[in-house]
Design a protein around this motif. Structure first.
Motif: not given
Length: 296
Positions: A165-184
């Motif tokens: 669960t921790a591995d999934f959540i951490s990687k999910f947050i990582r990709y969300i932040l990546m998408i957000f940064f690309i959008g910005i």
């Protein structure tokens, strides 16, 4: 705010409708770029299976044995393809940057939307927009590099852990932040180009800073408008995929129908791209306009 965004969207759609003729120009450019990339592969395939019964068999099912032979026989030609693709993508990006100058110009001056005005705007803003493009590419490269190191750090921290669960959540947050940064970065890049054109400035870094401040002060409107247009674009892709599932791949004449459907999707995406910039120009002009206080 909802009424304001609704007004911007309606105005943006009208602007795209009045300048829809430029979609043909961009579609032709897309087709030419695709042709340049497809011809080398087509020649290789024609040489390999042009007069072979293998081509008929491949139309019904993929043959991995043939694929391994194909990769081995044409390894030299295939190894050269990535360089050709990088070169073609670079030229394509420059031409699209040129077209963007023309689009922003005609959206900024609705009465001057002739083909001559479009090309004049492309020439006028090309050098400025290329500089913004190069700076944006540096930020994108930095984003991917940081994302890579974050992924390595997560792997290092959780290598002895069995907490899925921790591995999934951490990687999910990582990709969300990546998408957000690309959008910005994308939004700041777009509004930097718009600011350079609308305000007719030449100082690149100052306008990038101005665009970043503009985004900070109007983040809700800018982000919601960007999200709405992005959803419209995603809706077109979903419709294409749904319809595409019901179209058989054989006999071969169904491929013509798939090709037509793909071209419709490309034209739709070009229209959405125009809608992005038409709404952004309208929003930027509306929110950055000087306020005049009437004397009483």
């Amino acid at each position: 705010m909802i009424e304001s965004i609704k007004h911007i969207l309606i105005h943006g759609v009208r602007s795209v409708f009045h300048n829809v003729k430029f979609v043909i120009l961009m579609w032709v450019m897309n087709a030419a770029s695709a042709l340049v990339l497809a011809v080398p592969v087509y020649n290789i395939l024609l040489d390999n299976i042009g007069t072979s019964l293998t081509s008929d068999r491949l139309a019904h099912s993929f043959d991995y044995f043939w694929y391994l032979q194909f990769r081995n026989l044409y390894s030299v030609q295939l190894d050269q393809l990535p360089l050709s693709i990088y070169f073609a993508v670079g030229i394509y990006a420059l031409i699209q940057t040129f077209f963007l100058g023309g689009l922003i110009s005609v959206f900024h001056f609705p009465d001057k939307n002739h083909t001559v005005d479009f090309f004049f705007g492309g020439v006028r803003y090309f050098a400025r927009f290329v500089k913004v493009l190069l700076i944006s590419l540096l930020f994108f490269a930095a984003a991917f590099k940081i994302n890579y190191y974050i992924g390595e750090l997560i792997t290092l921290l959780l290598k002895n852990s069995e907490n899925v669960t921790a591995d999934f959540i951490s990687k999910f947050i990582r990709y969300i932040l990546m998408i957000f940064f690309i959008g910005i970065v994308t939004i700041i890049s777009d509004y930097s180009k718009i600011s350079l054109a609308v305000r007719d400035k030449t100082q690149i870094f100052r306008e990038i800073y101005y665009a970043a401040v503009f985004l900070k002060n109007n983040f809700n409107k800018v982000f919601i408008l960007f999200l709405i247009v992005a959803i419209i674009g995603a809706f077109g892709a979903v419709v294409y995929n749904v319809i595409g599932r019901f179209i058989p791949r054989t006999p071969f004449y169904f491929l013509i129908l798939i090709f037509i459907l793909q071209q419709m999707l490309i034209i739709f995406r070009l229209l959405v791209r125009m809608l992005f910039y038409s709404t952004q120009v309208s929003l930027f002009k509306d929110l950055s306009a000087d306020t005049i206080n009437a004397e009483q």
